[in-house]
Write an enzyme that holds these catalytic residues in place. Structure first.
Site, PDB file in Angstrom:
ATOM      1  N   TYR A 135       0.839  -1.210   0.000  1.00  0.00           N
ATOM      2  CA  TYR A 135       0.000   0.000   0.000  1.00  0.00           C
ATOM      3  C   TYR A 135       0.875   1.262   0.000  1.00  0.00           C
ATOM      4  O   TYR A 135       0.605   2.219  -0.731  1.00  0.00           O
ATOM      5  CB  TYR A 135      -0.897  -0.066   1.232  1.00  0.00           C
ATOM      6  CG  TYR A 135      -1.813   1.104   1.466  1.00  0.00           C
ATOM      7  CD1 TYR A 135      -2.945   1.301   0.679  1.00  0.00           C
ATOM      8  CD2 TYR A 135      -1.581   1.989   2.526  1.00  0.00           C
ATOM      9  CE1 TYR A 135      -3.810   2.363   0.938  1.00  0.00           C
ATOM     10  CE2 TYR A 135      -2.438   3.039   2.789  1.00  0.00           C
ATOM     11  CZ  TYR A 135      -3.555   3.228   1.987  1.00  0.00           C
ATOM     12  OH  TYR A 135      -4.407   4.271   2.254  1.00  0.00           O
TER      13      TYR A 135
ATOM     14  N   LYS B  48       0.806   4.331  -2.599  1.00  0.00           N
ATOM     15  CA  LYS B  48       0.466   5.693  -2.162  1.00  0.00           C
ATOM     16  C   LYS B  48       1.643   6.661  -2.361  1.00  0.00           C
ATOM     17  O   LYS B  48       1.435   7.848  -2.581  1.00  0.00           O
ATOM     18  CB  LYS B  48      -0.015   5.680  -0.707  1.00  0.00           C
ATOM     19  CG  LYS B  48      -1.403   5.068  -0.534  1.00  0.00           C
ATOM     20  CD  LYS B  48      -2.486   5.878  -1.256  1.00  0.00           C
ATOM     21  CE  LYS B  48      -3.889   5.463  -0.857  1.00  0.00           C
ATOM     22  NZ  LYS B  48      -4.939   6.186  -1.614  1.00  0.00           N
TER      23      LYS B  48
HETATM   24  N1  NDP Z   1      -9.631   4.845   5.935  1.00  0.00           N
HETATM   25  C1  NDP Z   1      -8.404   5.213   6.250  1.00  0.00           C
HETATM   26  O1  NDP Z   1      -7.928   5.005   7.375  1.00  0.00           O
HETATM   27  C2  NDP Z   1      -7.543   5.916   5.255  1.00  0.00           C
HETATM   28  C3  NDP Z   1      -7.875   5.984   3.910  1.00  0.00           C
HETATM   29  N2  NDP Z   1      -7.049   6.631   3.043  1.00  0.00           N
HETATM   30  C4  NDP Z   1      -7.381   6.724   1.623  1.00  0.00           C
HETATM   31  O2  NDP Z   1      -8.523   7.574   1.489  1.00  0.00           O
HETATM   32  C5  NDP Z   1      -9.325   7.138   0.406  1.00  0.00           C
HETATM   33  C6  NDP Z   1     -10.748   6.900   0.895  1.00  0.00           C
HETATM   34  O3  NDP Z   1     -10.699   5.887   1.853  1.00  0.00           O
HETATM   35  P1  NDP Z   1     -11.960   5.474   2.748  1.00  0.00           P
HETATM   36  O4  NDP Z   1     -12.675   6.673   3.183  1.00  0.00           O
HETATM   37  O5  NDP Z   1     -11.423   4.510   3.743  1.00  0.00           O
HETATM   38  O6  NDP Z   1     -12.892   4.743   1.675  1.00  0.00           O
HETATM   39  P2  NDP Z   1     -13.482   3.270   1.644  1.00  0.00           P
HETATM   40  O7  NDP Z   1     -12.375   2.262   1.626  1.00  0.00           O
HETATM   41  O8  NDP Z   1     -14.509   3.131   2.698  1.00  0.00           O
HETATM   42  O9  NDP Z   1     -14.170   3.299   0.197  1.00  0.00           O
HETATM   43  C7  NDP Z   1     -13.419   3.140  -0.955  1.00  0.00           C
HETATM   44  C8  NDP Z   1     -14.195   3.620  -2.154  1.00  0.00           C
HETATM   45  O10 NDP Z   1     -13.415   3.421  -3.348  1.00  0.00           O
HETATM   46  C9  NDP Z   1     -14.177   2.654  -4.283  1.00  0.00           C
HETATM   47  N3  NDP Z   1     -13.253   1.837  -5.076  1.00  0.00           N
HETATM   48  C10 NDP Z   1     -12.302   0.991  -4.610  1.00  0.00           C
HETATM   49  N4  NDP Z   1     -11.668   0.389  -5.627  1.00  0.00           N
HETATM   50  C11 NDP Z   1     -12.232   0.867  -6.774  1.00  0.00           C
HETATM   51  C12 NDP Z   1     -12.032   0.601  -8.146  1.00  0.00           C
HETATM   52  N5  NDP Z   1     -11.137  -0.292  -8.554  1.00  0.00           N
HETATM   53  N6  NDP Z   1     -12.795   1.266  -9.044  1.00  0.00           N
HETATM   54  C13 NDP Z   1     -13.726   2.145  -8.632  1.00  0.00           C
HETATM   55  N7  NDP Z   1     -13.953   2.440  -7.342  1.00  0.00           N
HETATM   56  C14 NDP Z   1     -13.219   1.794  -6.425  1.00  0.00           C
HETATM   57  C15 NDP Z   1     -15.128   1.842  -3.398  1.00  0.00           C
HETATM   58  O11 NDP Z   1     -16.296   1.382  -4.051  1.00  0.00           O
HETATM   59  P3  NDP Z   1     -16.402  -0.082  -4.731  1.00  0.00           P
HETATM   60  O12 NDP Z   1     -15.702  -1.039  -3.849  1.00  0.00           O
HETATM   61  O13 NDP Z   1     -17.865  -0.352  -4.877  1.00  0.00           O
HETATM   62  O14 NDP Z   1     -15.741   0.052  -6.058  1.00  0.00           O
HETATM   63  C16 NDP Z   1     -15.497   2.900  -2.369  1.00  0.00           C
HETATM   64  O15 NDP Z   1     -16.442   3.796  -2.886  1.00  0.00           O
HETATM   65  C17 NDP Z   1      -8.647   5.884  -0.152  1.00  0.00           C
HETATM   66  O16 NDP Z   1      -7.837   6.254  -1.243  1.00  0.00           O
HETATM   67  C18 NDP Z   1      -7.787   5.413   0.999  1.00  0.00           C
HETATM   68  O17 NDP Z   1      -6.669   4.680   0.563  1.00  0.00           O
HETATM   69  C19 NDP Z   1      -5.911   7.255   3.444  1.00  0.00           C
HETATM   70  C20 NDP Z   1      -5.554   7.224   4.750  1.00  0.00           C
HETATM   71  C21 NDP Z   1      -6.317   6.538   5.746  1.00  0.00           C
HETATM   72  C1  VSD Z   2       6.714  13.159  14.593  1.00  0.00           C
HETATM   73  C2  VSD Z   2       6.493  11.855  14.375  1.00  0.00           C
HETATM   74  C3  VSD Z   2       5.352  11.105  14.943  1.00  0.00           C
HETATM   75  C4  VSD Z   2       5.033   9.975  14.064  1.00  0.00           C
HETATM   76  C5  VSD Z   2       3.812   9.242  14.459  1.00  0.00           C
HETATM   77  C6  VSD Z   2       3.408   8.323  13.374  1.00  0.00           C
HETATM   78  C7  VSD Z   2       2.195   7.544  13.711  1.00  0.00           C
HETATM   79  C8  VSD Z   2       1.765   6.700  12.575  1.00  0.00           C
HETATM   80  C9  VSD Z   2       0.344   6.930  12.284  1.00  0.00           C
HETATM   81  C10 VSD Z   2      -0.132   6.130  11.139  1.00  0.00           C
HETATM   82  C11 VSD Z   2      -1.509   6.485  10.798  1.00  0.00           C
HETATM   83  C12 VSD Z   2      -2.148   5.587   9.812  1.00  0.00           C
HETATM   84  C13 VSD Z   2      -1.759   5.838   8.400  1.00  0.00           C
HETATM   85  C14 VSD Z   2      -2.861   5.726   7.425  1.00  0.00           C
HETATM   86  C15 VSD Z   2      -3.344   4.337   7.212  1.00  0.00           C
HETATM   87  C16 VSD Z   2      -4.049   4.133   5.927  1.00  0.00           C
HETATM   88  O1  VSD Z   2      -3.841   4.801   4.964  1.00  0.00           O
HETATM   89  C17 VSD Z   2      -4.977   2.978   5.867  1.00  0.00           C
HETATM   90  N1  VSD Z   2      -5.720   2.793   7.052  1.00  0.00           N
HETATM   91  C18 VSD Z   2      -5.823   3.056   4.628  1.00  0.00           C
HETATM   92  O2  VSD Z   2      -7.115   2.659   4.740  1.00  0.00           O
END
Ligand code: NDP
Ligand code: VSD
Length: 334
Positions: A197, A201
């Site tokens: 991942y 990213k």
């Molecule tokens: N949740 C977290 O902790 C974090 C999330 N992010 C990033 O933020 C963004 C949003 O995450 P989050 O809010 O968790 O969303 P979700 O994982 O809950 O939802 C993901 C969405 O993307 C769609 N999707 C996934 N794959 C495809 C594909 N191949 N084609 C079209 N649509 C797709 C899904 O619909 P469907 O499956 O029906 O296609 C759904 O609508 C993502 O990029 C994630 O990586 C970043 C940091 C932390």
């Molecule tokens: C100054 C330094 C302090 C550093 C602290 C670092 C702590 C790490 C936090 C990690 C948070 C999670 C990342 C996002 C995860 C993500 O993208 C997935 N869950 C996607 O769905």
């Protein structure tokens, strides 16, 4: 004595002039005609059927935008369309969905074309929220797992961005268009359990960074969001297979709701920040790993990176120790 008073006097005069000039530029600053204004715009949101993408769609519908959400599952898209429609601020707004697997280049391009035809309006703002993590240790990942993560997190964004740029270049005002990427804290720093991942990213970050400068040729603005934990349906799913070590390490992050994440993202875009983070921890990591793109605030970003310069090695000692101990525990268990 009089020399001292004279010196003090010039400092007071000089600082008053600076203050007045700063105040005047604030008051009389012309509103940029290309400032972020979702009302009547066609906003295209990938991953708009749940989590952050859905929250963003609702927020922008409240602000008067026409919205197209894109994802694969039609059932989820239909439910989301209803939720977003309930947030409209006027009856003329159109809320639509397109079902497409965005990691297939032709399908990504066709989805955008159809959205524009049906909406009878070119896309103005494109938010790339689609993506998801499948955490697990690298040693037990298959080559297909590695590829999948690249497809879901990098290519969904790259193909949609590519289709968007083609469209923007025939827009009546390319300089009013925006591309907004969603990466992750995992696009700034590597974390165990997220190897595949993180690679994807980080790739999104490279793409956004190149486009930020390249698209200056046309005045198109680019932003990228690096959120930490977001309490979305996707997070619940990934937690089912997440290694305990990953849970322990990311537990340091408090996390935000999808609605909060969407609000932070929009606020960052409104402030014309290229690189957006969710909170103080995010700011520390973002500024410490900033690279060439512009700072949001030269002074604050410098201050954050100084704090991170001290805090990061301390945090890392603890995190590294957790990895070493997990290795010992697994060895004993086997
Ligand atoms: N949740 C977290 O902790 C974090 C999330 N992010 C990033 O933020 C963004 C949003 O995450 P989050 O809010 O968790 O969303 P979700 O994982 O809950 O939802 C993901 C969405 O993307 C769609 N999707 C996934 N794959 C495809 C594909 N191949 N084609 C079209 N649509 C797709 C899904 O619909 P469907 O499956 O029906 O296609 C759904 O609508 C993502 O990029 C994630 O990586 C970043 C940091 C932390
Ligand atoms: C100054 C330094 C302090 C550093 C602290 C670092 C702590 C790490 C936090 C990690 C948070 C999670 C990342 C996002 C995860 C993500 O993208 C997935 N869950 C996607 O769905």
């Amino acid at each position: 004595m009089s020399v001292m008073i004279g010196g003090l006097h010039s400092i007071v005069v000089a600082s008053s002039i600076v203050f007045l000039l700063a105040f005047a530029t604030m008051v009389f600053r012309k509103k940029d005609k290309n400032s972020f204004e979702p009302k009547d715009k066609h906003v295209y949101i990938t991953g708009g059927s749940q989590g952050t993408g859905l929250a963003l769609a609702k927020l922008l519908a409240e602000r008067g935008a026409h919205v197209t959400i894109v994802a694969r599952s039609v059932d989820k898209l239909k439910a989301a369309q209803l939720e977003i429609s309930a947030c409209k601020s006027n009856e003329e707004q159109i809320i639509r969905y397109e079902s497409a697997d965005l990691c297939v280049p032709d399908l990504a391009a066709d989805a955008m074309k159809r959205a524009e035809q049906e909406m009878k309006k070119k896309v103005d703002y494109v938010f790339m929220c689609a993506g998801s993590a499948r955490p697990g240790f690298f040693a037990s990942a298959s080559p297909a797992d590695l590829e999948k993560e690249m497809q879901t997190d990098y290519f969904t964004a790259a193909y949609t961005a590519h289709a968007a740029v083609q469209s923007f270049l025939t827009h009546s005002s390319p300089a009013s268009c925006r591309l907004v990427f969603v990466s992750s804290v995992c696009g700034l720093m590597g974390l165990p359990g997220y190897a595949a991942y993180c690679g994807a990213k980080f790739a999104v970050r490279g793409l956004a960074e190149a486009l930020r400068m390249e698209l200056l040729m046309y005045g198109i603005k680019v932003h990228i969001y690096f959120p930490g934990t977001i309490y979305s349906p996707g997070l619940e799913e990934e937690n089912k297979t997440k290694p305990q070590l990953t849970k322990d390490i990311e537990g340091a992050d408090e996390g935000v709701t999808p609605a909060k994440a969407a609000a932070i993202l929009v606020r960052g875009v409104e402030k014309e920040h290229y690189s957006i983070s969710s909170d103080f921890t995010g700011d520390l990591i973002r500024t410490m790993t900033k690279g060439a793109p512009p700072a949001n605030n030269a002074f604050m970003d410098g201050l954050y990176s100084c704090i991170a310069w001290i805090a990061m090695p301390i945090w890392r000692m603890g995190a590294d120790a957790k990895a070493v101990n997990e290795g010992k525990r697994l060895k004993k268990a086997n």
